[in-house]
Each structure stands twice: as C-alpha cells, then as structure tokens.
Write a protein that holds these residues in place. Structure first.
Motif, mmCIF file in Angstrom:
data_model
loop_
_atom_site.group_PDB
_atom_site.id
_atom_site.type_symbol
_atom_site.label_atom_id
_atom_site.label_comp_id
_atom_site.label_asym_id
_atom_site.label_seq_id
_atom_site.Cartn_x
_atom_site.Cartn_y
_atom_site.Cartn_z
ATOM 1 N N ALA A 63 0.825 -1.210 0.000
ATOM 2 C CA ALA A 63 0.000 0.000 0.000
ATOM 3 C C ALA A 63 0.860 1.262 0.000
ATOM 4 O O ALA A 63 0.505 2.268 -0.616
ATOM 5 N N LEU A 64 1.995 1.213 0.670
ATOM 6 C CA LEU A 64 2.836 2.397 0.831
ATOM 7 C C LEU A 64 3.689 2.704 -0.395
ATOM 8 O O LEU A 64 3.897 3.877 -0.733
ATOM 9 N N ARG A 65 4.180 1.697 -1.070
ATOM 10 C CA ARG A 65 5.117 1.915 -2.180
ATOM 11 C C ARG A 65 4.624 2.868 -3.264
ATOM 12 O O ARG A 65 5.360 3.777 -3.645
ATOM 13 N N PRO A 66 3.423 2.690 -3.816
ATOM 14 C CA PRO A 66 3.012 3.621 -4.878
ATOM 15 C C PRO A 66 2.851 5.053 -4.364
ATOM 16 O O PRO A 66 3.095 6.015 -5.094
ATOM 17 N N ARG A 67 2.489 5.191 -3.117
ATOM 18 C CA ARG A 67 2.350 6.527 -2.538
ATOM 19 C C ARG A 67 3.714 7.162 -2.307
ATOM 20 O O ARG A 67 3.888 8.362 -2.505
ATOM 21 N N LEU A 68 4.672 6.350 -1.905
ATOM 22 C CA LEU A 68 6.035 6.849 -1.744
ATOM 23 C C LEU A 68 6.582 7.315 -3.089
ATOM 24 O O LEU A 68 7.229 8.360 -3.172
ATOM 25 N N LEU A 69 6.297 6.578 -4.134
ATOM 26 C CA LEU A 69 6.734 6.975 -5.472
ATOM 27 C C LEU A 69 6.144 8.335 -5.848
ATOM 28 O O LEU A 69 6.851 9.207 -6.363
ATOM 29 N N MET A 70 4.862 8.530 -5.569
ATOM 30 C CA MET A 70 4.239 9.829 -5.867
ATOM 31 C C MET A 70 4.880 10.942 -5.043
ATOM 32 O O MET A 70 5.132 12.035 -5.561
ATOM 33 N N LEU A 71 5.155 10.675 -3.768
ATOM 34 C CA LEU A 71 5.808 11.677 -2.924
ATOM 35 C C LEU A 71 7.205 12.008 -3.442
ATOM 36 O O LEU A 71 7.607 13.174 -3.464
ATOM 37 N N GLN A 72 7.939 10.992 -3.868
ATOM 38 C CA GLN A 72 9.281 11.223 -4.402
ATOM 39 C C GLN A 72 9.222 12.068 -5.671
ATOM 40 O O GLN A 72 10.043 12.968 -5.869
ATOM 41 N N GLN A 73 8.250 11.790 -6.531
ATOM 42 C CA GLN A 73 8.106 12.570 -7.761
ATOM 43 C C GLN A 73 7.748 14.021 -7.444
ATOM 44 O O GLN A 73 8.292 14.951 -8.051
ATOM 45 N N LEU A 74 6.841 14.218 -6.497
ATOM 46 C CA LEU A 74 6.472 15.585 -6.109
ATOM 47 C C LEU A 74 7.650 16.313 -5.476
ATOM 48 O O LEU A 74 7.887 17.496 -5.758
ATOM 49 N N THR A 75 8.387 15.613 -4.635
ATOM 50 C CA THR A 75 9.557 16.215 -3.994
ATOM 51 C C THR A 75 10.597 16.602 -5.035
ATOM 52 O O THR A 75 11.182 17.691 -4.976
ATOM 53 N N GLU A 76 10.813 15.730 -6.008
ATOM 54 C CA GLU A 76 11.786 16.027 -7.061
ATOM 55 C C GLU A 76 11.359 17.262 -7.861
ATOM 56 O O GLU A 76 12.179 18.131 -8.160
ATOM 57 N N ARG A 77 10.080 17.355 -8.181
ATOM 58 C CA ARG A 77 9.590 18.532 -8.913
ATOM 59 C C ARG A 77 9.743 19.796 -8.076
ATOM 60 O O ARG A 77 10.127 20.851 -8.597
ATOM 61 N N ALA A 78 9.449 19.706 -6.788
ATOM 62 C CA ALA A 78 9.593 20.870 -5.909
ATOM 63 C C ALA A 78 11.063 21.277 -5.810
ATOM 64 O O ALA A 78 11.395 22.467 -5.891
ATOM 65 N N GLU A 79 11.957 20.298 -5.653
ATOM 66 C CA GLU A 79 13.390 20.604 -5.571
ATOM 67 C C GLU A 79 13.890 21.222 -6.873
ATOM 68 O O GLU A 79 14.671 22.177 -6.854
#
Length: 159
Positions: free
Chosen positions: A85-101
């Motif tokens: 359950a957590l993995r796909p959400r972590l992927l979305m968070l990582q993508q959002l974090t990368e875009r923000a950075e």
C-alpha cells in the motif's frame, strides 16, 4: 536572459499545501525514523529477496500446521500489505519532492542570473557616489578569503 520558471503561489494554494502536509504528517505519525547505524545493521529486502519473502509467506499461509505461533506470520502478512500500500504513494511523494526541488533550484538560478547581470550593470553604469556603497556591499559576495602562507623556514648552508 534566463527564465526557467515563472510561478506564483496564492495564499489559498499555500494553505492547501500546508493542510495536505499536515494531513500527511498526521497519517505518517506511526512511521519510524532510523538512525544511520540502524539502517546499516538491518537485514535488507531487495528485488530477489522480495520474491523469496512473498513466496515463503504464501507457502506458510497454505501450511499453517508447520507454523509455530511465535513466528509472527500474521504480522508479516500485515507488513507485506502495508508495504504494498505504501510503495506507490512513496513513489508519488518522491516525484512531487523532485519537482519541488527542481523548481526551487530553477527559481534560485533565475534569481542568480538576474542578480549577476544587475551587478555587472552596477559595476559599469553605477559609478556615481550614491551607488558606491551598494556596489561595495554587493561585492562581498565575490570576496575571496586570503590563504595563510606557510611559515617560512630558513635554511642554513654549511660549506
């Protein structure tokens, strides 16, 4: 002139981001934070190991007569479900974090380019006394610290 990004965040958008982050903070409260040493010492599950773990849990669940109660099979199955359950959400968070950075990096780069061009203009065109103080203050950005010279040693020649 460089302009990698142009963005404006309204107060409403910032409040929405803050609310979403607060929700994530609340929901993620049960998650742990490991020390570096703990990370090093943990048994890691890579791709091949994950297939092994999944297959082992399936076989154990199909053969409950061989599973001692203290093995923790139910907890392991719950851990696997949480991981899935957590993995796909972590992927979305990582993508959002990368875009923000990347956006923060681009905004900073845009600012630096304008500031450097503006500073060059001040050096060339801003020779008046009224801008002298501003030029000197801005030049501190480019000041280099002097290196300490190594102590000189005197050699004596004996002939």
């Amino acid at each position: 002139m460089q302009n990698l990004i142009s963005m404006t965040l309204s107060q409403i958008e910032l409040q929405e981001v803050d609310a979403a982050l607060e929700t994530l903070r609340r929901v993620f409260a049960p998650m742990i934070s490991l020390e570096t040493q703990q990370r090093r010492e943990l048994t890691k599950m890579g791709g091949k190991s994950e297939a092994f773990c999944r297959q082992t849990l399936t076989v154990l669940a199909a053969n409950p007569q061989i599973v001692p109660p203290n093995l923790g099979l139910a907890e392991a199955q719950a851990d696997l479900a949480a991981l899935d359950a957590l993995r796909p959400r972590l992927l979305m968070l990582q993508q959002l974090t990368e875009r923000a950075e990347d956006s923060v990096l681009a905004l900073g780069s845009d600012l630096m380019q304008v500031a450097l061009e503006g500073y060059s203009l001040l050096k060339v065109s801003g020779r008046s006394e009224s801008l002298k103080g501003a030029r000197q203050a801005l030049s501190a950005r480019f000041a280099r610290g002097g290196r300490e010279a190594a102590p000189a040693t005197e050699a004596t020649d004996r002939t």
